[in-house]
Scaffold this motif. Structure first.
Motif, PDB file in Angstrom:
ATOM      1  N   ALA A 117       0.827  -1.209   0.000  1.00 55.67           N
ATOM      2  CA  ALA A 117       0.000   0.000   0.000  1.00 55.67           C
ATOM      3  C   ALA A 117       0.862   1.261   0.000  1.00 55.67           C
ATOM      4  O   ALA A 117       0.554   2.236  -0.700  1.00 55.67           O
ATOM      5  CB  ALA A 117      -0.916  -0.007   1.213  1.00 55.67           C
ATOM      6  N   GLU A 118       1.948   1.233   0.764  1.00 59.92           N
ATOM      7  CA  GLU A 118       2.822   2.409   0.832  1.00 59.92           C
ATOM      8  C   GLU A 118       3.488   2.696  -0.504  1.00 59.92           C
ATOM      9  O   GLU A 118       3.469   3.836  -0.991  1.00 59.92           O
ATOM     10  CB  GLU A 118       3.878   2.193   1.917  1.00 59.92           C
ATOM     11  CG  GLU A 118       4.811   3.365   2.125  1.00 59.92           C
ATOM     12  CD  GLU A 118       5.875   3.087   3.167  1.00 59.92           C
ATOM     13  OE1 GLU A 118       6.547   4.050   3.588  1.00 59.92           O
ATOM     14  OE2 GLU A 118       6.046   1.913   3.547  1.00 59.92           O
ATOM     15  N   ILE A 119       4.073   1.669  -1.110  1.00 60.81           N
ATOM     16  CA  ILE A 119       4.745   1.865  -2.394  1.00 60.81           C
ATOM     17  C   ILE A 119       3.736   2.176  -3.488  1.00 60.81           C
ATOM     18  O   ILE A 119       3.979   3.013  -4.369  1.00 60.81           O
ATOM     19  CB  ILE A 119       5.582   0.618  -2.738  1.00 60.81           C
ATOM     20  CG1 ILE A 119       6.681   0.402  -1.691  1.00 60.81           C
ATOM     21  CG2 ILE A 119       6.205   0.742  -4.117  1.00 60.81           C
ATOM     22  CD1 ILE A 119       7.420  -0.907  -1.833  1.00 60.81           C
ATOM     23  N   GLY A 120       2.587   1.502  -3.456  1.00 61.56           N
ATOM     24  CA  GLY A 120       1.552   1.783  -4.443  1.00 61.56           C
ATOM     25  C   GLY A 120       1.040   3.209  -4.349  1.00 61.56           C
ATOM     26  O   GLY A 120       0.780   3.852  -5.373  1.00 61.56           O
ATOM     27  N   TYR A 221       5.143  -1.750  -6.507  1.00 60.53           N
ATOM     28  CA  TYR A 221       5.858  -1.042  -7.568  1.00 60.53           C
ATOM     29  C   TYR A 221       5.198  -1.251  -8.926  1.00 60.53           C
ATOM     30  O   TYR A 221       5.259  -0.378  -9.795  1.00 60.53           O
ATOM     31  CB  TYR A 221       7.309  -1.521  -7.610  1.00 60.53           C
ATOM     32  CG  TYR A 221       8.227  -0.676  -8.444  1.00 60.53           C
ATOM     33  CD1 TYR A 221       8.770   0.498  -7.946  1.00 60.53           C
ATOM     34  CD2 TYR A 221       8.576  -1.065  -9.739  1.00 60.53           C
ATOM     35  CE1 TYR A 221       9.625   1.276  -8.709  1.00 60.53           C
ATOM     36  CE2 TYR A 221       9.431  -0.294 -10.509  1.00 60.53           C
ATOM     37  CZ  TYR A 221       9.949   0.875  -9.988  1.00 60.53           C
ATOM     38  OH  TYR A 221      10.797   1.651 -10.750  1.00 60.53           O
ATOM     39  N   ASP A 222       4.544  -2.391  -9.126  1.00 60.99           N
ATOM     40  CA  ASP A 222       3.989  -2.746 -10.426  1.00 60.99           C
ATOM     41  C   ASP A 222       2.487  -2.484 -10.513  1.00 60.99           C
ATOM     42  O   ASP A 222       1.881  -2.764 -11.547  1.00 60.99           O
ATOM     43  CB  ASP A 222       4.257  -4.235 -10.709  1.00 60.99           C
ATOM     44  CG  ASP A 222       4.017  -4.628 -12.156  1.00 60.99           C
ATOM     45  OD1 ASP A 222       4.693  -4.083 -13.040  1.00 60.99           O
ATOM     46  OD2 ASP A 222       3.126  -5.463 -12.399  1.00 60.99           O
ATOM     47  N   CYS A 223       1.884  -1.938  -9.476  1.00 59.71           N
ATOM     48  CA  CYS A 223       0.436  -1.798  -9.471  1.00 59.71           C
ATOM     49  C   CYS A 223      -0.027  -0.683 -10.410  1.00 59.71           C
ATOM     50  O   CYS A 223       0.749   0.189 -10.808  1.00 59.71           O
ATOM     51  CB  CYS A 223      -0.066  -1.520  -8.049  1.00 59.71           C
ATOM     52  SG  CYS A 223       0.293   0.151  -7.459  1.00 59.71           S
ATOM     53  N   ILE A 224      -1.300  -0.724 -10.751  1.00 58.19           N
ATOM     54  CA  ILE A 224      -1.918   0.357 -11.514  1.00 58.19           C
ATOM     55  C   ILE A 224      -2.031   1.578 -10.601  1.00 58.19           C
ATOM     56  O   ILE A 224      -2.546   1.471  -9.486  1.00 58.19           O
ATOM     57  CB  ILE A 224      -3.297  -0.073 -12.031  1.00 58.19           C
ATOM     58  CG1 ILE A 224      -3.159  -1.301 -12.936  1.00 58.19           C
ATOM     59  CG2 ILE A 224      -3.978   1.072 -12.776  1.00 58.19           C
ATOM     60  CD1 ILE A 224      -4.480  -1.902 -13.355  1.00 58.19           C
ATOM     61  N   PRO A 225      -1.560   2.755 -11.028  1.00 60.63           N
ATOM     62  CA  PRO A 225      -1.499   3.908 -10.116  1.00 60.63           C
ATOM     63  C   PRO A 225      -2.847   4.583  -9.886  1.00 60.63           C
ATOM     64  O   PRO A 225      -3.044   5.763 -10.183  1.00 60.63           O
ATOM     65  CB  PRO A 225      -0.514   4.845 -10.830  1.00 60.63           C
ATOM     66  CG  PRO A 225      -0.649   4.516 -12.271  1.00 60.63           C
ATOM     67  CD  PRO A 225      -0.923   3.042 -12.333  1.00 60.63           C
TER      68      PRO A 225
END
Length: 260
Positions: A117-120, A221-225
């Motif tokens: 959640a933090e990186i996303g 890191y790879d999630c949809i922003p």
């Protein structure tokens, strides 16, 4: 029929595509670790975030798991007059299996989801893109410290879980149910091996730490922003980490204890 086959093929290709990206991602992150060691403050900060803040749930869960095991073993062994073996059964089941697996599952649910959640959120708010525009590598300053902190924290948490669970089993079996204290500790010391039991459990915890933290940071890191993309990535982290831990536990157990 053709549509179903196309859907299966698309899902399979998507899975292997993400798997390939995940491997390239972890290689790039590992390449940043030597330079990161020059700034240990970043690692210490993340160890506190993912390790120390997970200590409460690990300690409480370990206490109750140990108490339940002590009660269950006593109930099963009292009819055979073998209650003196509760100590060794409790220790072996914890250090070999339950402590690494349960701690890794709790770690994935608490720390892994928080990392994703933090990186996303950083990606959704374009903080990672801003760092790249300022020639600051986010893999070095954001991802690598969290990966290393997770790998360091999980074996320590597993050790704490095992110790507290054994104390919980001791409280129930010895203090409440009247099992002989000397037999409880002496058989545990005689039957639990340093390498074949404790060492193998430690190896499991290191492997689980690598896999769970890798999945957590990659999903973030790879999630949809978007807010929906971050929520889906967080869910995937918990589900994928749990399945990976259970699957790897079987594989590692088969490799470690196949000659017993």
């Amino acid at each position: 029929m053709l549509t179903k086959l196309q859907a299966i093929g698309h899902a399979t290709l998507s899975f292997f595509t993400r798997l390939g990206r995940a491997h390239l991602f972890i290689i790039q992150v590992i390449a940043q670790i030597p330079a990161l060691l020059m700034r240990p403050s970043l690692i210490i900060q993340q160890i506190y975030a993912v390790g120390v803040l997970s200590l409460t749930i690990i300690a409480v869960s370990g206490l109750f798991v140990g108490m339940v095991l002590g009660l269950q073993y006593y109930t099963g062994l009292v009819d055979f007059g073998a209650t003196e073996t509760i100590g060794v059964l409790l220790a072996l089941s914890l250090v070999r299996e339950l402590a690494p697996v349960v701690t890794a599952l709790l770690f994935a649910g608490r720390a892994g989801s928080a990392l994703t959640a933090e990186i996303g959120l950083m990606k959704a708010t374009e903080q990672l893109a801003g760092m790249e525009m300022m020639a600051v590598n986010p893999l070095k300053h954001i991802i690598a410290p969290r990966l290393l902190a997770g790998i360091i924290s999980l074996p320590i948490l597993v050790t704490i879980f095992s110790a507290i669970a054994i104390l919980g089993g001791y409280m129930v079996a010895v203090e409440f149910l009247g099992v002989d204290q000397g037999a409880f500790w002496s058989q545990m010391q005689a039957k639990v091996g340093l390498f074949e039991d404790i060492g193998n459990g430690l190896i499991k915890s290191i492997v689980f730490g690598i896999v769970v933290t890798w999945i957590a940071v990659f999903e973030g890191y790879d999630c949809i922003p978007t807010s929906e993309g971050v929520s889906r990535a967080t869910t995937r982290t918990v589900v994928s980490s749990s399945l990976a831990v259970l699957g790897l536990d079987f594989i590692l157990t088969a490799l470690m204890f196949s000659d017993i």
